[in-house]
Design an enzyme around this catalytic site. Structure first.
Site, short mmCIF file in Angstrom:
data_model
loop_
_atom_site.label_atom_id
_atom_site.label_comp_id
_atom_site.label_asym_id
_atom_site.label_seq_id
_atom_site.Cartn_x
_atom_site.Cartn_y
_atom_site.Cartn_z
N CYS A 161 4.26 11.10 -12.49
CA CYS A 161 3.95 12.34 -11.78
C CYS A 161 3.06 13.18 -12.69
CB CYS A 161 5.26 13.08 -11.50
SG CYS A 161 5.01 14.75 -10.88
N CYS A 206 -2.85 13.29 -8.42
CA CYS A 206 -1.43 13.36 -8.04
C CYS A 206 -1.09 11.96 -7.56
CB CYS A 206 -1.24 14.37 -6.91
SG CYS A 206 0.36 14.26 -6.08
#
Ligand code: DGL
Length: 248
Positions: A73, A180
């Site tokens: 992440c 992302c």
């Protein structure tokens, strides 16, 4: 020989895009994937909240015998990896970051769009990266809310969101940095609006780096390898989607 597993986590199923690249290079490892969907999205949380959340996940993965932990992440990497490395000096952390350096290495001057969460874009780590590799032809887009739409697989809303936020870049952009780990799941939708862009995603290089680290530290697994999926909201739907995406 089983010598511990590879722990990997994200705020939901987005990190599957990272795991897929890792498995291509390391098919014989045992993986524990932790999808923290109860805390999704990370993108709008404060630094302290992210540190606390990551701390709990890391402890959980260490208790499950992790030999290395992959932060799949960008937001969590940007806000918590330094803190985690300090707090757990014996653990190896491999952290994803927006692949802006790759743009610098391959296509230096072309118009580039970096898409990431608000949290990533506001972070000090990201701003240092931007400063170091700035091609002065880069647009930055904080995609507030986009990861949640991908997480909930809301196809119609994703299209609407992209239409609203990407239309102004139509035919202007050559490179798109997917900052992302959820965004590689909507590459086709992005292309539909922007036209034929080249995507930059940090996962293949992260996988190479992880393999090197395991080799150097003599930590490779020789067994068959398996994957365990855990989800903080115990969602069976997430599990189903995770395995579907992994097979795609
Ligand atoms: N997949 C995440 C990232 O790479 C996070 C999305 C979120 O929870 O906001 O930043």
């Amino acid at each position: 020989m089983q010598n511990g597993n590879i722990g990997i986590f994200d705020s939901g199923i987005g990190g599957v895009t990272v795991l897929k690249e890792i498995i291509k290079l390391l098919p014989n490892e045992n993986y524990i994937y932790y999808s923290d969907s109860i805390n999704n999205p990370y993108g709008d949380k404060s630094d302290q909240e992210i540190k606390n959340i990551c701390d709990k996940i890391v402890l959980h993965l260490i208790n499950k015998n992790a030999k290395v932990i992959v932060i799949a992440c960008n937001t969590a990497s940007a806000k918590a990896v330094s803190f985690l490395r300090k707090k757990y000096p014996n653990m190896i952390f491999i952290a994803i970051e927006p692949a802006y350096k790759m743009v610098h290495d391959y296509n230096y001057s072309e118009p580039t769009l970096i898409m990431a969460t608000k949290g990533t874009i506001e972070s000090e780590k990201f701003n240092l990266l931007l400063k170091k590799y700035n091609n002065h032809n880069t647009y930055i887009l904080a995609c507030k809310g986009l990861a949640d739409l991908i997480e909930s697989d809301n196809k119609l809303e994703i299209k609407k969101y992209l239409n609203e936020h990407l239309n102004k870049y139509k035919n202007k952009i050559k490179n798109v940095v997917l900052g992302c780990t959820h965004y590689p799941l909507i590459e086709n939708d992005i292309k539909e609006i922007l036209g034929p862009v080249k995507f930059f995603n940090g996962s293949p290089n992260l996988a190479k780096h992880l393999k090197d680290i395991l080799e150097t530290n003599n930590l490779l697994n020789n067994g068959e390898g398996n994957i365990i999926f855990l989800d903080s909201s115990n969602s069976k739907n997430k599990e189903k989607r995770f395995y579907e995406l992994l097979k795609k």
